[in-house]
Design an enzyme around this catalytic site. Sequence first.
Site, PDB file in Angstrom:
ATOM      1  N   GLU A   1       0.799  -0.927   0.019  1.00 25.18           N
ATOM      2  CA  GLU A   1       0.168   0.174   0.585  1.00 25.18           C
ATOM      3  C   GLU A   1       1.050   1.604   0.171  1.00 25.18           C
ATOM      4  O   GLU A   1       0.877   1.788   0.841  1.00 25.18           O
ATOM      5  CB  GLU A   1      -1.018   0.082   1.177  1.00 25.18           C
TER       6      GLU A   1
ATOM      7  N   GLU B   1       3.889   8.468  -4.206  1.00 24.22           N
ATOM      8  CA  GLU B   1       4.865   8.276  -3.057  1.00 24.22           C
ATOM      9  C   GLU B   1       5.247   7.066  -3.992  1.00 24.22           C
ATOM     10  O   GLU B   1       6.672   6.527  -2.496  1.00 24.22           O
ATOM     11  CB  GLU B   1       4.017   8.137  -2.256  1.00 24.22           C
TER      12      GLU B   1
END
Lengths: 640, 640
Positions: free
Chosen positions: B426, B435
């Site tokens: 995740e 990210e």
Amino acid sequence: MTEAIDPSRMCSVGLLTTECFDNLGDFIVQAEETGHDFIVTPVSHPTFRRVLNQDKSNNEQDQKSWKDRPVFDRKDLVVQSADFSQKAVGVLANWTQLDSHDPETRICSELAIKQEIDWACHISLSGLIFPALPQGSIFNTARVINNAVKSMSYTQFLVRVPVADKQDIQGNLGWKQWNRFRALTEYNTKIHVALEITSELPTDKQLLNMWLAEPIKAVIVPAEIFVENPKGYPVLPKPHQKFIQTLMDKMKPDMIVTLPTSKIHKKATPSSYSEYISYLNRKLPPLEDVDHFATGYQDFLQAPLQPLMDNLENQTYEVFEKDPIKYQQYEKAVYKALLDRVEHGSDYVTTIMVVGAGRGPLVNCCLSAAEKSERKIHVYALEKNHNAFVTLQNAKADLWGDKVTLVFADMRKWTPPTKCDILVSELLGSFGDNELSPECLDGAQKFIKDGGISIPASYTAFASPLASTRLNNNVAAYKDLQHCETPYVVMFQQVCELASPKPLWSFEHPNTQGDIPADGDPMNNLHNTRYGYADFTVEHDMMMNGIAGYFESVLYKDVMISIRPETHSPGMFSWFPIYFPLRTPVQVPKGSTVSLQFWRLTDVKRVWYEWTATVQGRDGQEMTTLPIHNVGGRSYYVGL
Amino acid sequence: MTEAIDPSRMCSVGLLTTECFDNLGDFIVQAEETGHDFIVTPVSHPTFRRVLNQDKSNNEQDQKSWKDRPVFDRKDLVVQSADFSQKAVGVLANWTQLDSHDPETRICSELAIKQEIDWACHISLSGLIFPALPQGSIFNTARVINNAVKSMSYTQFLVRVPVADKQDIQGNLGWKQWNRFRALTEYNTKIHVALEITSELPTDKQLLNMWLAEPIKAVIVPAEIFVENPKGYPVLPKPHQKFIQTLMDKMKPDMIVTLPTSKIHKKATPSSYSEYISYLNRKLPPLEDVDHFATGYQDFLQAPLQPLMDNLENQTYEVFEKDPIKYQQYEKAVYKALLDRVEHGSDYVTTIMVVGAGRGPLVNCCLSAAEKSERKIHVYALEKNHNAFVTLQNAKADLWGDKVTLVFADMRKWTPPTKCDILVSELLGSFGDNELSPECLDGAQKFIKDGGISIPASYTAFASPLASTRLNNNVAAYKDLQHCETPYVVMFQQVCELASPKPLWSFEHPNTQGDIPADGDPMNNLHNTRYGYADFTVEHDMMMNGIAGYFESVLYKDVMISIRPETHSPGMFSWFPIYFPLRTPVQVPKGSTVSLQFWRLTDVKRVWYEWTATVQGRDGQEMTTLPIHNVGGRSYYVGL
């Protein structure tokens, strides 16, 4: 015999080849022997194209390992060492496709072009030309080049752009694509234009003039666009000559001719093309006095004078007293006024007050006008600059005697012993009222008898939208709000007006509106505030970087002085135009309307301008509304 | 019985009168007794209009001396003292004509309005409403107000703008004039909107929604727009109710009802209108979990995470582990994958590696999915945050036991003892890849067996052009380039999309393109660069202040998570959208096309985005080309 040419106006001429010479040194020697100052050559061989891996014949693994470790095989390079860097400008590979739909092609094109640029910088090539902007999308091309030029310092980067597209001469496609590119790269000062002259030029003069606002560092004149004269020598058509000479005059570009691949003009020798270009260079129209005066000032931003807060230097007086036109016009104005106001043979002594006499040039004009008109006058010469006042005393002692009374005073505060028939002043700035002529004359108009006059009688401010990469960048270099909201006095050179100037407002003297009390000391300065606007229809796609300001003044009846281009007093050099920057460049599409809004505003201690611009589309659609500039005089004002 | 309402969502209700009361105190008492929190009153009497000197009946000398010394005669003032300032909002004179063609009228209007503002500030009125923007030219109005509000600090300045013009309901004239005004005054943060609800509302929802991007501080609901319900009480039509409630919810404005000049609703009492507004306020739809979670974050700019450079705090894990949807979806994805990959009853032990295990929520998902699907698994849990790793050890000791192997390592560098069937991670940011999920999974994909899978399987970045005065001003407040070129994570509230988001690019895992060597250590990161663009046709005149970014991710087959508004996973709160600012607001005319260009770029140490936007008119005419933002990652990047 070679005609003399001012060395500061001489352009270098280079020779461009698309051939890849094995021995570049030999080629440079040949080029020099045939009258060229430098050469323009591909940086790499067409073999380098293999890195795109588009014909699947190559070994895919090779291409992949190049992607991981991009390095030149020396056999790929035309310019293999730094030996000839000073004499050579490179041309980047013409097969890169930075805006390809294929991601792999985009990535490899980027790596290849970076590799070439890196090498060119490493060996200090004097320049590097990107051969052509793609048609259609140029977003990735702009991104890659914008990023790649960051590391360039010595080597100049140029983008080759044709003046006209072969398929659409009047369509201005070259400029449009360049403009898009330049907007994306945000007026990157490291990116210049190598303008390619094409065999057909657009007939609309504006489509040529707009290039004067662009950062042109080189002009390419291909051999193919030359025509044969009756004797078989290559020459250029008249419009081409004229355009090239304008470019030489305004931009001083490097000139580049090309090596024809076959004989296209009967009597042409390898030096014919460069010789012709040098001939055009020598044949530039000679500089006028005003040009000499302006040398070094072209497109240079000067802060406008603060005449009430600062005193002028002797040198400044010295320069401006030499204007061959301004004082002629003042003398003519006084002369005509004297003829109109006093009958021939009358004993009446006309009282003239020169307010802001400086070192005395206007006093001389008055005395000379009196002599020519055979009218009697007495002159009061007022001056607040104690240094200039010494020179006035010299002039009175040596020349003027009793005909002139000197007064050391600020015209806004002096109480005159008598009133005058004619008040003469030269307080105008480039925008007319920007050096506070209205405020000064408010104070001085109490000196005027009923029925007396002021010379100047009136003045009008004019404005027009202006394109100029150079002025845009000169202002942007300060990187602050203040400089973006300050008007500058500028000798325009690399600029292009989007449309002709229009009037904004006028001042008349003496002010008969009853706003100023008889004692000449108004409670407020509201009567000198102004608001004006003007709409301009723009006929081609253009950019607007700022606003040009001018003035026109009626000294007396038909005696004028003007710096508005359409009516400019020939030879008068005392005023450069004024330039009001805009904080961001504004795109102005073809057929749209630019509206300029100007205010002249005042408070107790200051006078300032605020301005803004809007653009409306052909259909009245609102496209751009800029913020009001210099709100409340925050960035610039003139002190009272 | 009054229903409960969250006090943070309660709007004040004021009473507006156009009458000039001699005794303001009495009026305030009456207003309070009939359920109003404050009153809205003219600042000055209509008598003050004499200063315009338009009916020549007045003594011209009077007017002139006022111009010299502008001061109120106390009889001209409705609000005569500071006694009621806290309970009163003033309305400026409605007879000023700041954009009159007559210079005298302009000047006197400016003096009059400044005099009123000055008085209002002196007595600290809580607010001041400019009654109406002129039709046609508003340049001087904008200049005067922009300048006048400079000195205001306590007193709020509002401009009354009607939602719809009576003559042209769908024409959006009110917004257009406000927008012009706001562009001229450059998003002046001291100028707000008092939005007037009109009896007819535009039927196009976008024409209402665009107000959500504006700085609305008050909403005026005139008594005249209420209708009678069957019982004779004043109520509002459904669309009005809905729009007012949306405004209450998003902007928390002060509500203002008006005093009807005559009885227009049979059963209406002086408190009927304010009571109805308070009722709408109480009836706001209740906040959802995600709203509670977001409290205080609305339109707040957060710098995005730098997950590889920073370690998360325990508190951050704590918050995000509470997401009710995200882990449900992960569990479902693992569950479906186990069912697909292993036959019921098989002894095969599926190896699952959770990379970036944090404090273990995904490990729990896997274990739970295994239990539900009755499949055998072994889980490796990788984590590089040494603090979170302690919590993992606790979980293993207390709960997981032998089913889980803990590994303290950076997934980009770890060498696994075995390979896995399913890689679970995740690592997604608001824009999907921001990210650095792609770079992390490049390193981790060498853990995956042939035929193994990654959960998530893919993710896609979406973008749409966005209007928001609040976000525009939040970014502009930093006054530097860097903040204008940094994407922020933002809980959108006072925003309006110009069009629905479109996809830019995707990433798939495992990457089967052969770009990544088997050892998982690519020589460069070029395969993770991306370029994407999207065109948006905009149906109304609007402003664009920035770009909204979202992601959609396929975890496994039909199991998705999404923060794109059209497909947003209901109740999932782990991600706010991402906001890419634009350096200058861009005008987007009706029918024009906005093109967004995005790049994801990398070098050895960094990943960053560059972006730009262009606007083309209906006829393909180029209107605006913005510079490429964040060139070379100069203002923002994510460290590798």
